[in-house]
Design an enzyme around this catalytic site. Structure first.
Site, short mmCIF file in Angstrom:
data_model
loop_
_atom_site.label_atom_id
_atom_site.label_comp_id
_atom_site.label_asym_id
_atom_site.label_seq_id
_atom_site.Cartn_x
_atom_site.Cartn_y
_atom_site.Cartn_z
CG ASN A 10 63.18 75.43 36.94
OD1 ASN A 10 63.97 75.35 37.88
ND2 ASN A 10 61.99 76.01 37.05
N GLY A 38 62.35 77.62 33.29
CA GLY A 38 62.49 78.44 34.50
C GLY A 38 61.96 79.82 34.17
CG ASN A 42 60.87 80.31 30.37
OD1 ASN A 42 61.78 79.68 29.83
ND2 ASN A 42 59.91 79.71 31.07
CD GLU A 136 59.93 79.22 38.85
OE1 GLU A 136 60.91 79.34 38.10
OE2 GLU A 136 58.91 78.60 38.52
CG ASN A 179 48.68 84.01 37.33
OD1 ASN A 179 48.40 84.13 38.52
ND2 ASN A 179 49.34 82.96 36.87
CG ASP A 237 53.77 73.75 25.90
OD1 ASP A 237 53.25 74.17 26.95
OD2 ASP A 237 54.88 73.18 25.86
CB THR A 239 55.06 75.81 29.04
OG1 THR A 239 54.29 74.65 29.27
CG2 THR A 239 56.13 75.95 30.10
CG ASP A 243 57.69 82.82 32.09
OD1 ASP A 243 57.30 83.37 33.14
OD2 ASP A 243 57.96 81.61 32.02
N GLY A 278 57.29 73.89 24.20
CA GLY A 278 58.46 74.26 25.02
C GLY A 278 58.30 75.60 25.70
O1 RIB Z 1 56.50 79.75 33.41
C1 RIB Z 1 56.91 78.52 32.87
C2 RIB Z 1 58.05 77.96 33.66
O2 RIB Z 1 57.61 77.67 34.97
C3 RIB Z 1 58.62 76.65 33.15
O3 RIB Z 1 59.64 76.83 32.20
C4 RIB Z 1 59.05 75.94 34.43
O4 RIB Z 1 60.43 75.72 34.50
C5 RIB Z 1 58.54 76.79 35.58
O5 RIB Z 1 59.52 77.60 36.11
#
Ligand code: RIB
Length: 297
Positions: A10, A38, A42, A136, A179, A237, A239, A243, A278
């Site tokens: 992504n 994505g 990741n 995804e 999770n 962050d 995010t 992953d 990020g």
């Molecule tokens: O797990 C984080 C990811 O979830 C992000 O990078 C986003 O693109 C979504 O896929």
């Protein structure tokens, strides 16, 4: 032994916000960045940075070529990545002050994966290799079935949760890494022990990893259960924390490390990732992760 990540890429559009948008609200953001993300990308970067020989299969459009570059910079083999005449998948990510996130997805090229593409890609892999999947891309269920028919090992991170996951042949999975949201969706229980009991009796051949954010993570297989506490850090962050955990855990168990070590390594890798902004860019190297683990010991 090679590991194939068959998953999403992504373009992450990330907005720094004081709090998540409420229904009907319009709000200004204080910062914006466009990053490689994505769950598939990741996790592939995490696996490769952890030291695993990693290949990637998925799809992007012309607007997503920088995602291919990000994988290649991390030493991920991209020969099975398809370039399609369609927009790349993207994510709109709000990151709030405490580092938590809320993510809206547009699948784009990720939803153009076909069974034929999966067959062609999997023909390059042999028994003993491993496939890591998330939820995804299109045809995830088919890829799981085709991989097991070929005698490959399969790790599944069923993220994000979706109603059709209950129809996937999860009893074929070797590692199920999920999770609490996904756990509740699959089992109907909110209590982690009830989730683990239910998942283990439904999928007795699988090793289950249940991540719980600040409450750490549980590992359970037919022989043992163990808890790995979260590693306390100042989050910037969150995010790609899950992953990073997935990639580091899988690399460790695939190289014969005991589950307790794999869980500890994964927790330290994920903790380092949340101290950085990020997704793909926040994932630490193996050297950084091991040094951090020694420092915390
Ligand atoms: O797990 C984080 C990811 O979830 C992000 O990078 C986003 O693109 C979504 O896929």
């Amino acid at each position: 032994m090679k590991t194939l990540v068959f998953g999403s890429l992504n373009i992450d559009h990330v907005y720094q916000v004081p709090h998540f948008l409420r229904p009907g609200e319009t709000m200004d953001s204080s910062a914006y960045s466009r990053n490689a993300g994505g769950k598939g990308l990741n996790q592939a970067i995490a696996l490769a940075r952890a030291g695993q020989d990693t290949a990637f299969a998925g799809a992007i459009g012309q607007d997503g070529l920088f995602l291919r570059d990000a994988l290649q910079e991390a030493n991920v083999d991209t020969q099975h990545l398809q370039l399609l005449d369609t927009p790349t998948g993207h994510a709109i990510i709000q990151v709030e002050t405490a580092g938590g996130n809320a993510i809206l997805l547009f699948g784009g090229a990720n939803r153009c994966i076909t069974r034929e593409m999966a067959q062609a890609t999997l023909s390059h892999f042999v028994p003993g290799d491993c496939v890591l999947l998330q939820n995804e891309i299109s045809c995830g269920r088919d890829i799981l079935l085709l991989a097991k028919e070929k005698g490959l090992r399969v790790a599944l991170n069923p993220s994000p949760a979706s109603p059709d996951l209950k129809e996937w042949p999860l009893e074929l999975v070797d590692w199920l890494i999920l999770n609490e949201v996904e756990g509740q969706d699959l089992t109907g229980f909110a209590d982690p022990q009830a989730m683990l009991d239910t998942l283990c009796s439904a999928y007795p051949k699988a090793a289950i990893v249940l991540t719980l954010g600040r409450d750490g993570a549980w590992y359970r297989d037919a022989h043992q259960q163990l808890h790995q506490p979260a590693v306390p850090v100042q989050a910037v962050d969150t995010t790609a924390a899950g992953d990073t955990f997935t990639g580091y855990f899988l690399q460790a168990v695939l190289t014969g490390q005991p589950p307790a070590f794999a869980m500890a390594l994964a927790a330290h890798g994920a903790a380092l990732a949340v101290t950085r902004p990020g997704a793909g860019t926040s994932i630490p190297t193996a050297d950084e992760t091991l040094a951090f683990m020694n420092q915390k010991a």
